[in-house]
Design a protein around this motif. Structure first.
Motif, PDB file in Angstrom:
ATOM      1  N   GLY A 172      51.865  24.115  81.425  1.00 20.85           N
ATOM      2  CA  GLY A 172      51.315  23.546  80.214  1.00 20.85           C
ATOM      3  C   GLY A 172      50.055  22.763  80.503  1.00 20.85           C
ATOM      4  N   HIS A 173      49.551  22.088  79.477  1.00 20.72           N
ATOM      5  CA  HIS A 173      48.355  21.269  79.657  1.00 20.72           C
ATOM      6  C   HIS A 173      48.660  20.161  80.665  1.00 20.72           C
ATOM      7  N   LEU A 174      47.653  19.806  81.458  1.00 18.50           N
ATOM      8  CA  LEU A 174      47.798  18.803  82.523  1.00 18.50           C
ATOM      9  C   LEU A 174      48.815  19.238  83.571  1.00 18.50           C
TER      10      LEU A 174
ATOM     11  N   ALA B  73      50.079  24.370  75.134  1.00 22.87           N
ATOM     12  CA  ALA B  73      50.145  24.262  73.680  1.00 22.87           C
ATOM     13  C   ALA B  73      48.934  23.546  73.099  1.00 22.87           C
ATOM     14  N   LEU B  74      48.088  22.978  73.933  1.00 22.50           N
ATOM     15  CA  LEU B  74      46.922  22.237  73.449  1.00 22.50           C
ATOM     16  C   LEU B  74      45.666  23.095  73.482  1.00 22.50           C
ATOM     17  N   ILE B  75      45.386  23.687  74.634  1.00 26.50           N
ATOM     18  CA  ILE B  75      44.256  24.612  74.765  1.00 26.50           C
ATOM     19  C   ILE B  75      44.832  25.989  75.064  1.00 26.50           C
ATOM     20  N   PRO B  76      44.751  26.926  74.132  1.00 24.69           N
ATOM     21  CA  PRO B  76      45.383  28.233  74.344  1.00 24.69           C
ATOM     22  C   PRO B  76      44.832  28.928  75.583  1.00 24.69           C
ATOM     23  N   VAL B  77      45.714  29.594  76.304  1.00 19.43           N
ATOM     24  CA  VAL B  77      45.301  30.310  77.505  1.00 19.43           C
ATOM     25  C   VAL B  77      44.253  31.371  77.186  1.00 19.43           C
TER      26      VAL B  77
ATOM     27  N   GLU C 265      41.256  31.089  65.780  1.00 25.37           N
ATOM     28  CA  GLU C 265      41.960  32.348  66.022  1.00 25.37           C
ATOM     29  C   GLU C 265      42.971  32.221  67.151  1.00 25.37           C
ATOM     30  N   ASP C 266      42.639  31.437  68.160  1.00 28.93           N
ATOM     31  CA  ASP C 266      43.479  31.375  69.352  1.00 28.93           C
ATOM     32  C   ASP C 266      44.657  30.415  69.203  1.00 28.93           C
ATOM     33  N   ARG C 267      44.512  29.392  68.404  1.00 28.74           N
ATOM     34  CA  ARG C 267      45.607  28.449  68.224  1.00 28.74           C
ATOM     35  C   ARG C 267      46.591  28.981  67.192  1.00 28.74           C
TER      36      ARG C 267
END
Length: 301
Positions: free
Chosen positions: A268-270, A238-242, A182-184
């Motif tokens: 973003g991620h990292l 873009a990898l793990i949605p907030v 759902e989140d991605r």
């Protein structure tokens, strides 16, 4: 003649000699590769222990859990934004008066959930057993992790006995595996894909292992006894949605547990996309939170 298999019994990590200390930075001792657990049929698991050179009294502890999609990663790597730091991020925490413990854990190519959670519980038990020898107060421990490591830190913090963990810090971590679809963004994640990183962690596609996916989700273990949390996540991840971090913060608030959620605009991620100043601020916020959580003689703040 029967071979005496008892001779193959592994030694007790609580009694093994500790590594000889290195000095990677002024004022810092590093015990690299201390064995903290030997799971049956697995390689020995090790941890690095960063300590201030001259410490007065038992030290509060920060346990850092590395990321890498549960599939890869190095126990002493906080990510590319920190690799050029001199002194490094863990040496800085040691200079600030913390013992910093960076453990290995079994990756998803070695064992499925809940092995990783079990490994982190084992390192906490090892710290309690060797606290006097290391000069640490295991009753003042903050768990901290980034990405998959943040997920494991949160999962461990929420499933250990209530008095065990003083606080938890997560950076851009997945927290609700069943909700990832759902989140991605639509079309970017398939809960039935047995090759996804989540499937490799669970030992099968999340859609086919709903109970395991729920058990591996920190949000499913939130209760009123949860320790304080600091949750940091970039809005452009873009990898793990907030939304994953928001879900954990909402669950903690609903349970009446203290939580500080910080969403970093453009991150973003990292921490890709953040300025050097903002990245350093993430580290400072983490150290300040750990200090507040461990300021008492024992236990939580």
């Amino acid at each position: 003649m029967t071979f005496p298999f008892r001779l193959l019994a592994p030694p007790d990590p609580a009694t093994l000699p500790l590594p000889y200390p290195a000095r990677p930075a002024d004022g810092v001792r590093l015990l690299r590769g201390a064995v903290y657990a030997i799971p049956d049929g697995s390689r020995p698991l090790t941890a690095d222990v960063w300590l201030p050179e001259d410490a007065a009294g038992p030290l509060p502890v920060v346990v850092f859990v590395h990321g890498g999609a549960w599939r890869a990663g190095l126990r002493d790597d906080l990510g590319p934004r920190f690799r050029s730091w001199r002194p490094g991020p863990f040496a800085r925490l040691a200079r600030a008066g913390f013992a910093v413990v960076c453990p290995d854990y079994r990756l998803s190519g070695e064992a499925a959930h809940p092995a990783q959670r079990d490994d982190l519980a084992a390192v906490l038990a090892w710290l309690r057993a060797r606290g006097d020898e290391l000069g640490v107060d295991a009753g003042r421990t903050v768990l901290w992790g980034e990405s998959a490591g943040g997920h494991l830190a949160a999962l461990t913090a929420l499933t250990q006995p209530a008095t065990t963990i003083s606080g938890c810090v997560t950076w851009y971590a997945p927290t609700d595996l069943p909700a990832l679809a759902e989140d991605r963004p639509e079309g970017t994640y398939d809960a039935r894909d047995p090759r996804s990183f989540e499937a490799l962690l669970l030992g099968g596609a999340p859609a086919d292992r709903p109970e395991a996916a729920r058990d591996a989700s920190p949000v499913a273990h939130v209760g009123p006894e949860a320790p304080p949390f600091l949750i940091l996540h970039g809005t452009d991840d873009a990898l793990i949605p907030v939304r994953q971090s928001v879900r954990l913060a909402e669950a903690l608030r609903d349970a009446g547990s203290p939580v500080d959620l910080r969403l970093l605009t453009g991150g973003g991620h990292l921490w890709v996309g953040l300025s050097d100043e903002d990245v350093e601020d993430c580290h400072v916020r983490t150290a300040d939170f750990a200090r507040r959580c461990t300021s008492g003689a024992t236990g939580r703040a």
